[in-house]
Structures are given as C-alpha cells and as structure tokens.
Design a protein around this motif. Structure first.
Motif, PDB file in Angstrom:
ATOM      1  N   ASN A   1       0.833  -1.210   0.000  1.00 45.89           N
ATOM      2  CA  ASN A   1       0.000   0.000   0.000  1.00 45.89           C
ATOM      3  C   ASN A   1       0.866   1.259   0.000  1.00 45.89           C
ATOM      4  N   GLY A   2       1.961   1.217   0.751  1.00 44.50           N
ATOM      5  CA  GLY A   2       2.847   2.374   0.808  1.00 44.50           C
ATOM      6  C   GLY A   2       3.460   2.717  -0.541  1.00 44.50           C
ATOM      7  N   ALA A   3       3.714   1.691  -1.364  1.00 42.96           N
ATOM      8  CA  ALA A   3       4.257   1.950  -2.699  1.00 42.96           C
ATOM      9  C   ALA A   3       3.263   2.750  -3.543  1.00 42.96           C
ATOM     10  N   ILE A   4       1.966   2.422  -3.431  1.00 46.64           N
ATOM     11  CA  ILE A   4       0.941   3.163  -4.159  1.00 46.64           C
ATOM     12  C   ILE A   4       0.810   4.569  -3.603  1.00 46.64           C
ATOM     13  N   TYR A   5       0.805   4.694  -2.271  1.00 50.41           N
ATOM     14  CA  TYR A   5       0.690   6.023  -1.663  1.00 50.41           C
ATOM     15  C   TYR A   5       1.897   6.896  -2.029  1.00 50.41           C
ATOM     16  N   ALA A   6       3.068   6.268  -2.204  1.00 54.16           N
ATOM     17  CA  ALA A   6       4.250   7.032  -2.602  1.00 54.16           C
ATOM     18  C   ALA A   6       4.073   7.626  -3.994  1.00 54.16           C
ATOM     19  N   LEU A   7       3.495   6.845  -4.902  1.00 53.66           N
ATOM     20  CA  LEU A   7       3.224   7.371  -6.242  1.00 53.66           C
ATOM     21  C   LEU A   7       2.250   8.543  -6.181  1.00 53.66           C
ATOM     22  N   LEU A   8       1.183   8.389  -5.400  1.00 51.23           N
ATOM     23  CA  LEU A   8       0.197   9.461  -5.307  1.00 51.23           C
ATOM     24  C   LEU A   8       0.786  10.687  -4.621  1.00 51.23           C
ATOM     25  N   ALA A   9       1.622  10.469  -3.611  1.00 55.09           N
ATOM     26  CA  ALA A   9       2.285  11.598  -2.957  1.00 55.09           C
ATOM     27  C   ALA A   9       3.186  12.340  -3.945  1.00 55.09           C
ATOM     28  N   LEU A  10       3.867  11.599  -4.811  1.00 55.74           N
ATOM     29  CA  LEU A  10       4.691  12.229  -5.847  1.00 55.74           C
ATOM     30  C   LEU A  10       3.842  13.121  -6.741  1.00 55.74           C
ATOM     31  N   ALA A  11       2.695  12.610  -7.158  1.00 52.29           N
ATOM     32  CA  ALA A  11       1.822  13.397  -8.029  1.00 52.29           C
ATOM     33  C   ALA A  11       1.332  14.658  -7.320  1.00 52.29           C
TER      34      ALA A  11
ATOM     35  N   VAL B   1       3.286  -4.687  -8.043  1.00 49.10           N
ATOM     36  CA  VAL B   1       2.992  -3.348  -7.519  1.00 49.10           C
ATOM     37  C   VAL B   1       4.267  -2.658  -7.076  1.00 49.10           C
ATOM     38  N   ILE B   2       5.079  -3.348  -6.283  1.00 51.20           N
ATOM     39  CA  ILE B   2       6.281  -2.724  -5.729  1.00 51.20           C
ATOM     40  C   ILE B   2       7.290  -2.404  -6.827  1.00 51.20           C
ATOM     41  N   LEU B   3       7.535  -3.367  -7.721  1.00 54.66           N
ATOM     42  CA  LEU B   3       8.514  -3.137  -8.791  1.00 54.66           C
ATOM     43  C   LEU B   3       8.031  -2.069  -9.769  1.00 54.66           C
ATOM     44  N   SER B   4       6.750  -2.080 -10.111  1.00 55.30           N
ATOM     45  CA  SER B   4       6.222  -1.063 -11.019  1.00 55.30           C
ATOM     46  C   SER B   4       6.344   0.327 -10.415  1.00 55.30           C
ATOM     47  N   SER B   5       6.065   0.447  -9.117  1.00 53.84           N
ATOM     48  CA  SER B   5       6.191   1.736  -8.450  1.00 53.84           C
ATOM     49  C   SER B   5       7.636   2.214  -8.464  1.00 53.84           C
ATOM     50  N   LEU B   6       8.564   1.302  -8.165  1.00 58.43           N
ATOM     51  CA  LEU B   6       9.979   1.685  -8.162  1.00 58.43           C
ATOM     52  C   LEU B   6      10.451   2.084  -9.556  1.00 58.43           C
TER      53      LEU B   6
ATOM     54  N   ALA C   1      -2.321  12.443 -13.881  1.00 56.46           N
ATOM     55  CA  ALA C   1      -3.338  11.500 -14.354  1.00 56.46           C
ATOM     56  C   ALA C   1      -2.724  10.147 -14.677  1.00 56.46           C
ATOM     57  N   LEU C   2      -1.516  10.143 -15.245  1.00 48.09           N
ATOM     58  CA  LEU C   2      -0.826   8.885 -15.545  1.00 48.09           C
ATOM     59  C   LEU C   2      -0.528   8.115 -14.263  1.00 48.09           C
ATOM     60  N   ILE C   3      -0.030   8.827 -13.250  1.00 49.82           N
ATOM     61  CA  ILE C   3       0.269   8.176 -11.974  1.00 49.82           C
ATOM     62  C   ILE C   3      -1.011   7.627 -11.347  1.00 49.82           C
ATOM     63  N   GLY C   4      -2.086   8.421 -11.378  1.00 56.50           N
ATOM     64  CA  GLY C   4      -3.345   7.972 -10.795  1.00 56.50           C
ATOM     65  C   GLY C   4      -3.909   6.759 -11.505  1.00 56.50           C
ATOM     66  N   ALA C   5      -3.977   6.807 -12.835  1.00 57.54           N
ATOM     67  CA  ALA C   5      -4.535   5.681 -13.594  1.00 57.54           C
ATOM     68  C   ALA C   5      -3.685   4.426 -13.426  1.00 57.54           C
ATOM     69  N   LEU C   6      -2.365   4.591 -13.447  1.00 58.80           N
ATOM     70  CA  LEU C   6      -1.478   3.440 -13.262  1.00 58.80           C
ATOM     71  C   LEU C   6      -1.641   2.844 -11.873  1.00 58.80           C
ATOM     72  N   SER C   7      -1.791   3.693 -10.864  1.00 59.57           N
ATOM     73  CA  SER C   7      -2.003   3.199  -9.497  1.00 59.57           C
ATOM     74  C   SER C   7      -3.304   2.405  -9.418  1.00 59.57           C
TER      75      SER C   7
ATOM     76  N   GLY D   1       7.076   9.042   4.248  1.00 58.21           N
ATOM     77  CA  GLY D   1       5.774   9.175   4.897  1.00 58.21           C
ATOM     78  C   GLY D   1       4.753   8.215   4.325  1.00 58.21           C
ATOM     79  N   ALA D   2       4.829   7.947   3.014  1.00 57.51           N
ATOM     80  CA  ALA D   2       3.897   7.011   2.385  1.00 57.51           C
ATOM     81  C   ALA D   2       4.079   5.598   2.934  1.00 57.51           C
ATOM     82  N   LEU D   3       5.327   5.177   3.104  1.00 60.55           N
ATOM     83  CA  LEU D   3       5.572   3.862   3.709  1.00 60.55           C
ATOM     84  C   LEU D   3       5.066   3.830   5.145  1.00 60.55           C
ATOM     85  N   MET D   4       5.263   4.943   5.879  1.00 62.91           N
ATOM     86  CA  MET D   4       4.754   5.013   7.250  1.00 62.91           C
ATOM     87  C   MET D   4       3.234   4.885   7.272  1.00 62.91           C
ATOM     88  N   VAL D   5       2.574   5.587   6.341  1.00 60.48           N
ATOM     89  CA  VAL D   5       1.113   5.523   6.269  1.00 60.48           C
ATOM     90  C   VAL D   5       0.655   4.108   5.941  1.00 60.48           C
TER      91      VAL D   5
END
Length: 345
Positions: A16-26, A201-206, A254-260, A300-304
């Motif tokens: 979940n933190g990997a996804i939240y990290a992408l959204l935090a980046l956006a 999920v993890i590898l795609s996020s990285l 939008a790319l980050i959101g749709a990919l997530s 912070g995303a990993l913490m969340v």
C-alpha cells in the motif's frame, strides 16, 4: 501477534505504501508547479481501475464519453481563443489533439473484442482513455484561474472532486469491481507467501519513480517543470509557458493515478468513490513531506501504509481515523518550525 502475522501485515503495508508514494509524488509535483492541492487525484485511481474492469468484462468504457465530451469543450474554447488572437492555423492542431484523437480512440475501442484482448492491451487502452483527461481538466478547471490564491484553487479542487465522484457513479454504478491479477504466482519466503501481484505493484512503483527521476533530470521538459516549481516567475521570463507546464504536470498526475488504479484493482475491490480515501492517504504522505520534499513524502507514504496495515489488525474499525490523525502532529510540528509568510496578492 506472532512473527508470521507481523510479516504479512508488513508486506501489505509496504504494498500500500508503494501506491501512496506514487500518489504523494503526483500531489507534490502538482502543488509545486501549479499551487493546486489536487484533491481529484484519487478519482483518477478509481477511473483507471474501473475503466480496466469494464474493458475486462467486455463492456464499452463509459469514460470514453467523458474524454470525448471534454475534448469537444476544450476544442471550442481553445479554437475560439486562437481565432480571436489571429492564429487560425493552430485550430487544426487543437482539434487534432482534443477532438480527432478521442474520436479515433472511440472508433478503435468500439471495434475491438474487448473481453478477448490480452491484459497488457487492456491496460494500454485504459491509460489511453483516462490519462488525457488530466491536461483537459487543467485547461477547463484550473487554467482560467491559474493566478488565483491557493484557497480559491483548493475550493475548485473540491468542486472537481465532487463532480468526478458523481460522474463515476453515473458511469460505473454503485457496484465494486476487481480485475484479474497480472500474475498468479506465489513465492514462499521464510514463514510467509508473497504474491506475484504484490511484486508487480512494488517493482512497477519503483520503476516508475526512477523513470520520473530520469525525466526530471535528463529531459528538457522535466527540467522546465523543475524550473517552474523552483521559481515560476523566473521560468516564465526564460520562455517556459505556464500553460504547458500545467498541462504536462496534470498529464503526469493523471498517468500516476490511472497506473495506481490498474495496479491495485486486482488487490482490493474498487468502487466509484474509493479513490477519495486512497488519494487522501497519499495526501497525508505529501503533507509529511510539506508538499515540497518528495523523499520525505515517500518515507511518509511507507509510514502511512504500515500504520494502516497494523491498525487494521489491532483496531480495524478505527484504522482510517488512526491514519488521518497522523496529520495533526505533523501540522503542529510544521506550524511551530516554519516561518509563516503571507501569500502575495
């Protein structure tokens, strides 16, 4: 709680933190470049997941009509502006990007046997439908008030979020959907099993984070966005168009959101309004980073993610409350340690 349960919860939290990290980046990127607190970020997650679910089930994706309708409005708005400015030649390019592209994509999607397509093609079609809505949203919602105070932009973000949630209910209905996993593999690592979808999920996020880092450091458009984020007035004086920077930023968001959404749809059931909670947790991570530092936001995303996972075990009824309460001490600490500056009129 024994070691095996702790490892399972830790695995879920990191995923979940990997996804939240992408959204935090956006969210950090959008705020740094445009000063917009992009609340509808989560709606792109839901739209991506549910559009893929419709394609996978053989239904024509209703978001295609939203893309076409937004393209028509953008074409009319930009076309009239170009004609009034004496730049009639630009009308063809404007119509090509905002009108011809959705029409060609609509004809393609309509003619394809959606249910029988490979998963990779279904994901690609999902991104081709959902991602262009980002720049169109910027053009219609934020560009006309780009110089407004942050509070006005925030109010407009709330309005856009409410509108997208309502449209999501119309397009997808109240039912929830899950999509097929990218991989059905299961790997035994010590006392726990790791699924192939978790690794995806993890590898795609990285990979995506690294690709964005290279984009910002190696390409002219990435450097232009960095310049706009650091000094908008200086970037404007150097010939960097604020309009182009805004559209490119919303394209990436939008790319980050749709990919997530595509990545998490095999893991959790997605409803038309699920994106709000997911985006809000990404926003908590972005707040930890002060809406300015992505490395801190990623931590912070990993913490969340970990806090949410372990809270679901100890107090599942209050896990959302616990996660969102994390914002309060962060805001108090930043309020005490940050010098306050009034926004320029």
């Amino acid at each position: 709680m024994d070691l095996q349960i702790a490892l399972i919860l830790g695995q879920d939290g990191i995923t979940n933190g990997a996804i939240y990290a992408l959204l935090a980046l956006a969210l950090v990127l959008v705020f740094a470049v445009t000063r917009v607190i992009f609340i509808p970020q989560g709606e792109f997650v839901a739209y991506g997941a549910l559009t893929l679910a419709m394609i996978e089930n053989g239904f024509f994706p209703a978001t295609m009509w939203l893309l076409l309708g937004a393209g028509v409005v953008v074409t009319l708005a930009d076309g009239v502006s170009a004609i009034r400015a004496g730049q009639s030649r630009k009308v063809v390019g404007i119509a090509g990007v905002n009108l011809i592209y959705p029409l060609l994509l609509l004809a393609l999607v309509w003619s394809l046997p959606l249910r029988d397509l490979p998963l990779a093609v279904q994901v690609l079609l999902t991104l081709l439908i959902v991602v262009p809505m980002g720049p169109m949203m910027y053009r219609l919602v934020y560009q006309p008030i780009a110089d407004a105070p942050v509070l006005v932009l925030l109010i407009m973000s709330i309005a856009a979020h409410v509108a997208m949630v309502g449209l999501g209910l119309v397009f997808f209905g109240p039912e929830g959907y899950r999509t097929s996993p990218f991989s059905n593999a299961r790997f035994e690592i010590g006392p726990m099993f790791v699924t192939g979808q978790t690794i995806w999920v993890i590898l795609s996020s990285l990979v995506f984070i690294v690709a964005l880092a290279l984009f910002f450091s190696k390409t002219i458009y990435g450097k232009a966005l960095r310049a706009t984020a650091i000094n908008p007035n200086g970037a404007r004086l150097m010939g960097i168009s604020p309009m182009l920077a805004g559209k490119l930023t919303f394209f990436l968001a939008a790319l980050i959101g749709a990919l997530s959404g595509v990545l998490i749809s095999p893991i959790t059931t997605i409803y038309y309004d699920t994106g709000f909670l997911i985006g809000l947790k990404g926003f908590v991570a972005a707040i930890i980073g002060g809406l300015s530092s992505y490395p801190i936001a990623a931590a912070g995303a990993l913490m969340v993610g970990l806090l949410e996972s372990f809270s679901s075990f100890w107090a599942s009824a209050y896990k959302e409350v616990i996660v969102f309460t994390l914002v309060i001490p962060v805001l108090v600490w930043r309020s005490l340690t940050t010098h306050h500056m009034e926004e320029e009129e």
